[in-house]
Design a protein around this motif. Structure first.
Motif, mmCIF file in Angstrom:
data_model
loop_
_atom_site.group_PDB
_atom_site.id
_atom_site.type_symbol
_atom_site.label_atom_id
_atom_site.label_comp_id
_atom_site.label_asym_id
_atom_site.label_seq_id
_atom_site.Cartn_x
_atom_site.Cartn_y
_atom_site.Cartn_z
ATOM 1 N N ALA A 77 0.825 -1.210 0.000
ATOM 2 C CA ALA A 77 0.000 0.000 0.000
ATOM 3 C C ALA A 77 0.855 1.253 0.000
ATOM 4 N N ARG A 78 0.330 2.313 -0.610
ATOM 5 C CA ARG A 78 0.989 3.615 -0.648
ATOM 6 C C ARG A 78 0.138 4.625 0.107
ATOM 7 N N VAL A 79 0.744 5.764 0.407
ATOM 8 C CA VAL A 79 0.043 6.800 1.172
ATOM 9 C C VAL A 79 -1.225 7.232 0.445
ATOM 10 N N SER A 80 -1.137 7.412 -0.871
ATOM 11 C CA SER A 80 -2.296 7.882 -1.632
ATOM 12 C C SER A 80 -3.431 6.870 -1.657
ATOM 13 N N ASP A 81 -3.128 5.584 -1.370
ATOM 14 C CA ASP A 81 -4.178 4.558 -1.338
ATOM 15 C C ASP A 81 -5.032 4.658 -0.087
ATOM 16 N N GLY A 82 -4.471 5.213 0.978
ATOM 17 C CA GLY A 82 -5.186 5.349 2.238
ATOM 18 C C GLY A 82 -4.274 5.106 3.426
ATOM 19 N N ASP A 107 -2.084 2.863 22.061
ATOM 20 C CA ASP A 107 -2.885 1.710 22.463
ATOM 21 C C ASP A 107 -3.601 1.035 21.299
ATOM 22 N N GLY A 108 -3.346 1.489 20.067
ATOM 23 C CA GLY A 108 -3.974 0.886 18.905
ATOM 24 C C GLY A 108 -5.293 1.509 18.515
ATOM 25 N N MET A 109 -5.687 2.597 19.210
ATOM 26 C CA MET A 109 -6.933 3.294 18.908
ATOM 27 C C MET A 109 -6.753 4.128 17.629
ATOM 28 N N VAL A 110 -7.780 4.133 16.785
ATOM 29 C CA VAL A 110 -7.725 4.917 15.550
ATOM 30 C C VAL A 110 -7.876 6.390 15.890
ATOM 31 N N ARG A 111 -6.817 7.154 15.647
ATOM 32 C CA ARG A 111 -6.865 8.596 15.902
ATOM 33 C C ARG A 111 -7.335 9.344 14.663
ATOM 34 N N TYR A 112 -6.987 8.792 13.480
ATOM 35 C CA TYR A 112 -7.458 9.394 12.239
ATOM 36 C C TYR A 112 -7.407 8.342 11.129
ATOM 37 N N ALA A 113 -8.407 8.377 10.255
ATOM 38 C CA ALA A 113 -8.438 7.516 9.073
ATOM 39 C C ALA A 113 -8.741 8.377 7.862
ATOM 40 N N SER A 114 -7.907 8.297 6.825
ATOM 41 C CA SER A 114 -8.117 9.099 5.624
ATOM 42 C C SER A 114 -9.351 8.587 4.877
ATOM 43 N N SER A 138 -12.813 4.041 2.906
ATOM 44 C CA SER A 138 -13.434 3.338 1.776
ATOM 45 C C SER A 138 -12.938 1.901 1.690
ATOM 46 N N CYS A 139 -11.655 1.680 1.979
ATOM 47 C CA CYS A 139 -11.112 0.311 1.967
ATOM 48 C C CYS A 139 -11.880 -0.573 2.942
ATOM 49 N N PHE A 140 -12.109 -0.088 4.156
ATOM 50 C CA PHE A 140 -12.808 -0.891 5.153
ATOM 51 C C PHE A 140 -14.296 -1.000 4.849
ATOM 52 N N ARG A 141 -14.847 -0.018 4.141
ATOM 53 C CA ARG A 141 -16.246 -0.143 3.706
ATOM 54 C C ARG A 141 -16.371 -1.314 2.721
ATOM 55 N N ARG A 142 -15.388 -1.457 1.828
ATOM 56 C CA ARG A 142 -15.417 -2.573 0.876
ATOM 57 C C ARG A 142 -15.385 -3.909 1.608
ATOM 58 N N ALA A 178 1.314 4.373 15.467
ATOM 59 C CA ALA A 178 1.664 3.721 14.207
ATOM 60 C C ALA A 178 0.903 4.359 13.053
ATOM 61 N N ILE A 179 1.450 4.158 11.863
ATOM 62 C CA ILE A 179 0.762 4.516 10.622
ATOM 63 C C ILE A 179 0.439 3.221 9.904
ATOM 64 N N ILE A 180 -0.816 3.060 9.493
ATOM 65 C CA ILE A 180 -1.229 1.868 8.758
ATOM 66 C C ILE A 180 -1.607 2.306 7.344
ATOM 67 N N LEU A 181 -0.872 1.824 6.363
ATOM 68 C CA LEU A 181 -1.190 2.111 4.963
ATOM 69 C C LEU A 181 -2.138 1.041 4.445
ATOM 70 N N CYS A 182 -3.172 1.456 3.701
ATOM 71 C CA CYS A 182 -4.194 0.522 3.212
ATOM 72 C C CYS A 182 -4.337 0.654 1.700
ATOM 73 N N ARG A 183 -4.557 -0.478 1.065
ATOM 74 C CA ARG A 183 -4.792 -0.470 -0.383
ATOM 75 C C ARG A 183 -5.805 -1.536 -0.750
ATOM 76 N N ASP A 184 -6.836 -1.137 -1.486
ATOM 77 C CA ASP A 184 -7.838 -2.080 -1.962
ATOM 78 C C ASP A 184 -7.257 -2.855 -3.145
#
Length: 518
Positions: free
Chosen positions: A194-199, A206-213, A218-222, A289-295
């Motif tokens: 995954a790349r930054v532009s993908d999400g 503690d693993g809590m989501v502070r922000y999601a692009s 959209s990736c998790f909606r899929r 942490a930063i988690i990069l996501c790609r559909d």
């Protein structure tokens, strides 16, 4: 902070095109000017530039790696352009030296153990740029500087997404002087990282989501997630998407918690998302942490289609091979039952030719495409041809010079028949009445052009003509097969001539049809 602006193209940070060597410099050449760098130092720098694209993309900034050459000059060793914003540098600056008015600032940055910020705004083209320097430290040694060139225009009107991205990039960038980036224990196994532009998703410690692009959401909606991700544990959001019998990659929990630099893939709701975890560290340990996501749903679907197609093609070749071997076996049985020696010999020849084609398909059935390792196939075929043609007390050896290489089925099948006919012809007619013999096959291949020379130390052409054997005149079926395939299929030529040391020399000049179409 005292800020002043230098103007004019002549004061650009890399205005002087002072090449340290003839031609275009590259990363390896620049590092070669530093004999004091050991293997670990060079590997660390290679590891850094292999993974710093994410910092450029998150920061919306160009990156330059600067090292000192053997003469003490500051030189650009590598550069990285962001894919999330227009680059400041359309030109290649690798190998350029820094101008004199920057030496003091670069010296100060090299002496620093933390990120060093410039007090001078500079112009790159029509853009006003602020430079920040991160000393690259490894094993107690400062190897160079990563310069982050920030276009001030990109900082004028940032929204939440841009601000979170820049802040995440800043945290990764500040890990460089502490030796925390690049990651020493990174494990990357996926082909579609995954790349930054993908999400991207920013996690707290503690693993809590502070922000999601938006793209990450959209990736998790899929995948079927309908919950608001912010304020939730990403590990819970991810695992709730899985069903009881769904496969769970071992690395997935580590990615969802952001505790290790690994990648994984989450499959749910007939969709697939590739994820990469990049832990963030401060001076006192992990901070998030930063988690990069790609559909990658469509990519996986295409891969499955290709795998199905490849399996089908392999199965077809396997069945063709089995059918040809069945025909070969029938011809062999028929040859055994006939009482006519002439008919028996002709049936055995037909059986050998069918078996030759079957072995080509055997090679094709073991590959994922229509290409076969011809050297391996022809070696087995010619050994079989020699064994079938030799008498019990004969010993004929074959030597190869050069390689055929990989070859499509379109060329492999006729070429196999040509070569087996040549070898059979040499054994049966050139070595008749002899105990030993030697055959040399020389191969020269350049693109579509193929030159093959087959030489034997047998009785020679004169002996064959006197005894009515197969010759270049085409009196034998084997010779006719050779001439027909070489002329019609490959648009080439066949030349039969005496070998200088005795024996026969056959020269084939051909053009491979499939290679011409590439």
């Amino acid at each position: 902070m005292i800020v002043k602006t230098t103007s004019g193209a002549g004061m650009s940070i890399w205005h002087a095109r002072l090449r340290m060597m003839v031609g275009m410099a590259d990363f390896t050449q620049v590092l070669a000017t530093r004999p004091d760098f050991d293997a670990e130092d060079r590997e660390w720098l290679h590891h850094l530039v292999g993974d710093w694209q994410v910092i450029a993309d998150l920061s919306f900034a160009d990156l330059l790696l600067i090292v000192q050459d053997g003469d003490g000059h500051y030189v650009v060793a590598e550069q990285c352009r962001p894919s999330t914003v227009s680059t400041l540098r359309t030109e290649d600056v690798v190998g350029d030296r820094a101008p004199e008015d920057m030496i003091g600032e670069l010296d100060a940055a090299m002496s620093s153990e933390v990120v060093f910020r410039s007090t001078v705004l500079r112009n790159v083209g029509k853009s006003t740029v602020c430079n920040v320097y991160a000393p690259v430290r490894h094993n107690g040694k400062t190897l160079g500087l990563v310069v982050r060139e920030t276009n001030m225009a990109t900082r004028e009107s940032n929204g939440r997404n841009e601000s979170e991205s820049i802040n995440a990039g800043k945290q990764l960038y500040e890990m460089i002087p502490r030796g925390q980036f690049p990651y020493t224990d990174s494990v990357m196994s996926q082909r579609h990282i995954a790349r930054v532009s993908d999400g991207f998703i920013v996690l707290a410690e503690d693993g809590m989501v502070r922000y999601a692009s938006p793209n990450a959401i959209s990736c998790f909606r899929r995948l079927g997630s309908l919950v608001t991700m912010q304020g939730k544990l990403l590990s819970e959001v991810g695992t709730q998407l899985l069903h009881e019998n769904d496969p769970l990659p071992e690395s997935l929990p580590l990615v969802l918690s952001g505790k290790a630099a690994v990648d994984s893939e989450l499959n749910a709701n007939r969709s697939a998302v590739s994820m990469r975890s990049m832990p963030l560290y401060g001076t006192n340990g992990r901070t998030g942490a930063i988690i990069l996501c790609r559909d990658v749903t469509e990519l996986r679907r295409r891969e499955e289609e290709l795998q199905t197609k490849d399996a089908t093609i392999s199965e077809i070749h396997h069945r063709v091979k089995n059918n040809l071997q069945a025909v070969s076996a029938l011809l062999r049985l028929q040859a055994r039952k006939t009482k006519s020696e002439e008919v028996k010999k002709e049936l055995e020849e037909a059986q050998r030719r069918v078996q030759t084609i079957a072995m080509v398909h055997e090679g094709l059935s073991q590959t994922a495409d229509e290409i076969v390792d011809f050297d391996k196939v022809i070696s087995n075929l010619l050994k079989m041809s020699v064994d079938l043609a030799t008498m019990r007390d004969q010993h004929i050896s074959i030597e190869y010079v050069g390689q055929f290489g990989m070859m499509p089925a379109q060329d492999a099948t006729p070429l196999s028949l040509v070569l087996t006919e040549l070898i059979t012809n040499a054994v049966e007619h050139g070595f008749e009445g002899r105990k030993e013999g030697h055959i040399v096959i020389s191969v020269g291949r350049s693109g579509a052009n193929l030159n093959v020379v087959v030489e034997d130390d047998g009785s020679g052409l004169d002996h064959e003509e006197k005894n009515g054997m197969a010759r270049s005149s085409g009196s034998g079926l084997g010779t006719q097969i050779i001439n027909t395939f070489v002329t019609n299929d490959f648009g080439g030529s066949v030349h039969w001539e005496p070998r200088r040391e005795g024996g026969t020399r056959v020269v084939l000049d051909m053009k491979l049809r499939a290679a011409q179409e590439e």
